[in-house]
Write an enzyme that holds these catalytic residues in place. Sequence first.
Site, PDB file in Angstrom:
ATOM      1  N   ALA A 104      12.264  10.511  52.666  1.00  0.00           N
ATOM      2  CA  ALA A 104      12.738  11.803  52.164  1.00  0.00           C
ATOM      3  C   ALA A 104      12.318  11.943  50.704  1.00  0.00           C
ATOM      4  O   ALA A 104      12.176  10.947  49.991  1.00  0.00           O
ATOM      5  CB  ALA A 104      14.248  11.874  52.281  1.00  0.00           C
ATOM      6  N   GLY A 124      13.021   7.933  55.618  1.00  0.00           N
ATOM      7  CA  GLY A 124      12.729   8.964  56.617  1.00  0.00           C
ATOM      8  C   GLY A 124      11.351   8.818  57.244  1.00  0.00           C
ATOM      9  O   GLY A 124      11.132   9.264  58.376  1.00  0.00           O
ATOM     10  N   GLU A 156      11.832   6.439  59.920  1.00  0.00           N
ATOM     11  CA  GLU A 156      12.660   7.117  60.935  1.00  0.00           C
ATOM     12  C   GLU A 156      11.809   8.069  61.783  1.00  0.00           C
ATOM     13  O   GLU A 156      12.036   8.201  62.993  1.00  0.00           O
ATOM     14  CB  GLU A 156      13.814   7.846  60.250  1.00  0.00           C
ATOM     15  CG  GLU A 156      14.806   6.842  59.653  1.00  0.00           C
ATOM     16  CD  GLU A 156      15.889   7.482  58.812  1.00  0.00           C
ATOM     17  OE1 GLU A 156      15.539   8.172  57.829  1.00  0.00           O
ATOM     18  OE2 GLU A 156      17.077   7.303  59.122  1.00  0.00           O
ATOM     19  N   GLU A 199      17.226   2.915  51.783  1.00  0.00           N
ATOM     20  CA  GLU A 199      18.212   3.877  51.280  1.00  0.00           C
ATOM     21  C   GLU A 199      19.340   3.210  50.496  1.00  0.00           C
ATOM     22  O   GLU A 199      19.847   3.750  49.510  1.00  0.00           O
ATOM     23  CB  GLU A 199      18.811   4.685  52.447  1.00  0.00           C
ATOM     24  CG  GLU A 199      17.890   5.757  53.002  1.00  0.00           C
ATOM     25  CD  GLU A 199      16.949   5.263  54.084  1.00  0.00           C
ATOM     26  OE1 GLU A 199      16.747   4.028  54.198  1.00  0.00           O
ATOM     27  OE2 GLU A 199      16.404   6.098  54.811  1.00  0.00           O
TER      28      GLU A 199
HETATM   29  N1  CO8 Z   1      10.244  10.910  47.207  1.00  0.00           N
HETATM   30  C1  CO8 Z   1       9.616  11.586  46.213  1.00  0.00           C
HETATM   31  N2  CO8 Z   1       8.508  11.131  45.590  1.00  0.00           N
HETATM   32  C2  CO8 Z   1       8.019   9.945  45.981  1.00  0.00           C
HETATM   33  C3  CO8 Z   1       8.606   9.189  47.005  1.00  0.00           C
HETATM   34  C4  CO8 Z   1       9.774   9.732  47.644  1.00  0.00           C
HETATM   35  N3  CO8 Z   1      10.392   9.098  48.669  1.00  0.00           N
HETATM   36  N4  CO8 Z   1       7.911   8.038  47.159  1.00  0.00           N
HETATM   37  C5  CO8 Z   1       6.904   8.094  46.282  1.00  0.00           C
HETATM   38  N5  CO8 Z   1       6.968   9.232  45.556  1.00  0.00           N
HETATM   39  C6  CO8 Z   1       6.058   9.674  44.495  1.00  0.00           C
HETATM   40  C7  CO8 Z   1       6.321   8.901  43.199  1.00  0.00           C
HETATM   41  O1  CO8 Z   1       7.405   9.491  42.494  1.00  0.00           O
HETATM   42  C8  CO8 Z   1       4.994   9.054  42.504  1.00  0.00           C
HETATM   43  O2  CO8 Z   1       4.909  10.342  41.956  1.00  0.00           O
HETATM   44  P1  CO8 Z   1       4.592  10.522  40.370  1.00  0.00           P
HETATM   45  O3  CO8 Z   1       3.199   9.972  40.232  1.00  0.00           O
HETATM   46  O4  CO8 Z   1       4.697  11.988  40.172  1.00  0.00           O
HETATM   47  O5  CO8 Z   1       5.615   9.718  39.662  1.00  0.00           O
HETATM   48  C9  CO8 Z   1       3.977   9.007  43.655  1.00  0.00           C
HETATM   49  O6  CO8 Z   1       4.714   9.336  44.838  1.00  0.00           O
HETATM   50  C10 CO8 Z   1       3.366   7.640  43.855  1.00  0.00           C
HETATM   51  O7  CO8 Z   1       4.428   6.714  44.016  1.00  0.00           O
HETATM   52  P2  CO8 Z   1       4.509   5.354  43.165  1.00  0.00           P
HETATM   53  O8  CO8 Z   1       3.887   5.533  41.836  1.00  0.00           O
HETATM   54  O9  CO8 Z   1       5.942   4.909  43.189  1.00  0.00           O
HETATM   55  O10 CO8 Z   1       3.596   4.411  44.067  1.00  0.00           O
HETATM   56  P3  CO8 Z   1       3.682   2.817  44.185  1.00  0.00           P
HETATM   57  O11 CO8 Z   1       2.464   2.426  44.954  1.00  0.00           O
HETATM   58  O12 CO8 Z   1       3.924   2.194  42.862  1.00  0.00           O
HETATM   59  O13 CO8 Z   1       4.987   2.525  45.075  1.00  0.00           O
HETATM   60  C11 CO8 Z   1       6.459   2.878  46.947  1.00  0.00           C
HETATM   61  C12 CO8 Z   1       5.016   2.948  46.410  1.00  0.00           C
HETATM   62  C13 CO8 Z   1       6.900   1.404  47.003  1.00  0.00           C
HETATM   63  C14 CO8 Z   1       6.456   3.479  48.343  1.00  0.00           C
HETATM   64  C15 CO8 Z   1       7.407   3.662  46.002  1.00  0.00           C
HETATM   65  O14 CO8 Z   1       6.847   4.941  45.774  1.00  0.00           O
HETATM   66  C16 CO8 Z   1       8.796   3.870  46.541  1.00  0.00           C
HETATM   67  O15 CO8 Z   1       9.610   2.950  46.495  1.00  0.00           O
HETATM   68  N6  CO8 Z   1       9.090   5.088  47.038  1.00  0.00           N
HETATM   69  C17 CO8 Z   1      10.410   5.431  47.532  1.00  0.00           C
HETATM   70  C18 CO8 Z   1      10.660   4.841  48.906  1.00  0.00           C
HETATM   71  C19 CO8 Z   1      12.063   5.156  49.374  1.00  0.00           C
HETATM   72  O16 CO8 Z   1      13.047   4.766  48.772  1.00  0.00           O
HETATM   73  N7  CO8 Z   1      12.196   5.912  50.484  1.00  0.00           N
HETATM   74  C20 CO8 Z   1      13.467   6.293  51.048  1.00  0.00           C
HETATM   75  C21 CO8 Z   1      13.842   7.670  50.588  1.00  0.00           C
HETATM   76  S1  CO8 Z   1      15.476   8.130  51.101  1.00  0.00           S
HETATM   77  C22 CO8 Z   1      15.283   8.600  52.729  1.00  0.00           C
HETATM   78  O17 CO8 Z   1      14.219   8.609  53.272  1.00  0.00           O
HETATM   79  C23 CO8 Z   1      16.536   9.056  53.411  1.00  0.00           C
HETATM   80  C24 CO8 Z   1      16.254   9.811  54.749  1.00  0.00           C
HETATM   81  C25 CO8 Z   1      17.441  10.686  55.123  1.00  0.00           C
HETATM   82  C26 CO8 Z   1      17.620  11.759  54.091  1.00  0.00           C
HETATM   83  C27 CO8 Z   1      18.523  12.871  54.475  1.00  0.00           C
HETATM   84  C28 CO8 Z   1      18.289  14.086  53.604  1.00  0.00           C
HETATM   85  C29 CO8 Z   1      19.103  15.285  53.873  1.00  0.00           C
END
Ligand code: CO8
Length: 255
Positions: free
Chosen positions: A62, A107, A110, A130
Amino acid sequence: MSVKVEQHSDVAVITLDRQEALNALSFAIIDEIERAIERVAGMGVRALLVTGAGAKAFCAGADIKELRERTLDAQRRGIERGQAVFARLDTLPVASVALINGYAFGGGLELALACTFRLATRNAKMGLPEIKLGLTPGYGGTQRLPRVIGEARALEMILTGRTVDAEEAQRIGLVNRLIDGDPLEAGLAFAREFTGYSLPVLRFAREAVQRALDVPVNEGLKLEADLGTLAYRTADAEEGMAAFSEKRKPVFRDA
Ligand code: CO8
């Protein structure tokens, strides 16, 4: 458009394409995925592949930036919306295959869990992180992950938020197979292993297995008897058994 739909002969491909955010699921993308699935439902294809654009991510989950400072009501509606969109994959007339070509977190995993099958590239990394955000999985992960890998392993992944690499994912049954080479080619080759069979019969088999973990065994066996009888009534069953007796390849007509 951040979600693309293409057709490769009789296989549809949905690609999440928001590479600047590792294909993260904004609410707008959830809407686009719903439209893409509805399009696929009307395409007359025999399988669906779901993947992420670029070599880095299937989908990073997400969009965390959109999740902050929402009302509880909005959050609940958002969760229910994502659940409903992903659940639509269960009722598609064709089986779906997630091609996990990099990160599949939250997500994103998922979405892959909502597909019938999962294939992963060797650099893929998967998890439900999460908990690290103070959240719990909301797009089906708490329900589908234990069904796929068992309760103890699901609890471990969800409570620790730890990342699983491709080899471990295959070992614990989170993914069906690992992909060497081009993910799309691998996905198309995998789909060809079942697209030649009768579509209605494939659907009966898929439905029986999907329900297996939802109902008590007696009810499941009744469903198996009902669907097995329906399969037997198809012209394709007659053709399949005739072809075996006549030592030739069957020609199924989805009838
Ligand atoms: N959301 C928004 N932006 C993201 C996300 C995300 N999940 N993941 C990556 N990005 C963005 C980063 O912010 C970055 O953008 P910017 O350059 O503008 O800062 C760009 O993508 C590249 O990401 P990174 O620089 O972080 O790339 P890395 O290679 O260093 O790291 C990772 C990759 C390990 C995947 C890292 O990006 C990360 O940890 N991302 C988040 C993963 C995460 O926690 N996902 C779970 C999200 S919560 C969820 O999915 C809940 C589902 C149910 C929700 C219900 C809603 C109603």
